[in-house]
Design a protein around this motif. Structure first.
Motif, short mmCIF file in Angstrom:
data_model
loop_
_atom_site.label_atom_id
_atom_site.label_comp_id
_atom_site.label_asym_id
_atom_site.label_seq_id
_atom_site.Cartn_x
_atom_site.Cartn_y
_atom_site.Cartn_z
N GLY A 192 48.23 33.66 84.33
CA GLY A 192 48.36 33.79 82.89
C GLY A 192 47.45 34.90 82.37
N VAL A 193 47.16 34.86 81.08
CA VAL A 193 46.32 35.86 80.42
C VAL A 193 44.91 35.31 80.29
N LEU A 194 43.92 36.13 80.68
CA LEU A 194 42.51 35.78 80.48
C LEU A 194 41.98 36.68 79.37
N ARG A 195 41.74 36.11 78.20
CA ARG A 195 41.31 36.87 77.02
C ARG A 195 39.82 36.63 76.80
N VAL A 196 39.04 37.70 76.85
CA VAL A 196 37.58 37.61 76.83
C VAL A 196 37.01 38.45 75.69
N ALA A 197 36.02 37.89 74.99
CA ALA A 197 35.27 38.62 73.97
C ALA A 197 33.89 38.95 74.52
N ALA A 198 33.39 40.14 74.21
CA ALA A 198 32.06 40.54 74.68
C ALA A 198 31.45 41.54 73.71
N ALA A 199 30.13 41.67 73.79
CA ALA A 199 29.41 42.60 72.91
C ALA A 199 29.67 44.04 73.31
N GLY A 200 29.39 44.96 72.36
CA GLY A 200 29.70 46.37 72.57
C GLY A 200 28.93 47.02 73.69
N ASP A 201 27.72 46.54 74.00
CA ASP A 201 26.96 47.13 75.10
C ASP A 201 27.30 46.47 76.43
N HIS A 202 27.38 45.16 76.41
CA HIS A 202 27.58 44.40 77.65
C HIS A 202 29.04 44.43 78.10
#
Length: 312
Positions: free
Chosen positions: A96-106
């Motif tokens: 399936g789809v793995l949708r991830v949020a992360a900070a602009g630097d990391h």
């Protein structure tokens, strides 16, 4: 007739009875009494309004309606088993789809390469990375997880600690040449400070010396940024001093592009967490957390510059 009025469990009993060839054999296979098997079949016939079996003392046979219904039941049971099998496969195999949020630097530096490796390992998964320094609403925005840096706020979400990072007090060589380097934390109040506005307390910092004594200082910002990379750019340009995470400045410290300040004092380590909603974690989320934790552990062992507060 309404499907809601029919006990679908009796379909399985009926199929097992036809396959076994007798009530006695079916009762043994199903682990129930012969009388119970007979009762299920009688109830099924009552619910359907048709006779499925003709019974005698020696044998049983299917009626014409029973034969057609048996063919349909076998197909229904096969479809049900296939559905369960597909569910088991999804439970055991990332897909399936793995949708991830992360900070602009990391996100670009750490999470994106890990997602690329994960997609290569699991071709049935497509990955999506959304980079922002704002805290994402995982449920409303349908994220599987978020990689958060620093200190977690109170939340109903679940979290897994992936790693830690050091907070490094740094400046450019040009700034130090122009303004000098502070020798104790109190002197930071007189220096130009680059503030990271997304922090809960961007101008107040507490350092600990070698004896364990804390020194709190309030800094004077000459510039502010809402992302770590923007603050880093200000510091590299010589605008002022700031505290930046080790994964952003390690290369700069190794090459001399930035210099560490206040040797002998340390700041508390920050945490890197995977945050996700729900009580049960999907296999794709668990697998990605494991991969990211292992990659970050390897990375910290390979790159460990001791030249910033918190390295001791």
């Amino acid at each position: 007739m309404a499907l809601a009025n029919i006990n679908l469990n009796r379909f399985a009993v009926f199929v097992a009875l036809v396959r076994a060839g007798s009530f006695t054999a079916a009762s043994e296979q199903l682990g129930m009494t012969k009388a119970m098997v007979s009762q299920h079949i009688a109830k099924l016939e009552e619910e359907l309004g048709v006779t499925l079996l003709v019974r005698s003392t020696r044998r049983m046979s299917l009626t014409e309606a029973g034969e057609r219904f048996h063919e349909d039941c076998v197909r229904v049971m096969a479809d049900a088993e296939a559905a369960v099998s597909r569910l088991d496969e999804r439970r055991d195999t990332p897909m399936g789809v793995l949708r991830v949020a992360a900070a602009g630097d990391h996100g670009p530096a750490i999470v994106a390469p890990a997602l690329a490796a994960f997609a290569s390992l699991h071709p049935q998964v497509s990955v999506e990375l959304v980079v922002s320094d704002e805290i994402a609403d995982l449920i409303a925005e349908r994220f599987d997880l978020s990689i958060r840096i620093g200190w977690l706020r109170d939340s109903s979400l679940r979290a897994a600690r992936l790693s830690t990072f050091r907070q490094c007090l740094v400046a450019s060589p040009a700034y130090v040449a122009r303004r000098g380097a502070p020798s104790v934390p109190d002197e930071l109040a007189a220096h130009d400070w680059v503030s990271l506005s997304v922090l809960s307390s961007p101008t107040r910092w507490t350092f600990t010396d070698g004896a364990g004594v804390e020194h709190t200082v309030r800094t004077r910002p000459v510039a502010s940024a809402n992302s770590t990379l923007a603050a880093h750019a200000f510091v590299v340009a010589g605008l002022g001093i700031s505290v930046l995470p080790d994964y952003v400045v390690d290369a700069d410290l190794a090459t001399g592009r930035l210099v560490p300040l206040l040797d002998g004092y340390r700041l508390p380590d920050g945490g890197v967490h995977a945050v996700y909603p729900g009580k049960q974690t999907s296999v794709k989320v668990r697998a990605f957390i494991d991969l990211l934790r292992e990659r970050m552990s390897r990375g910290r062992k390979a790159i460990r510059t001791p030249d910033c507060p918190g390295a001791g």
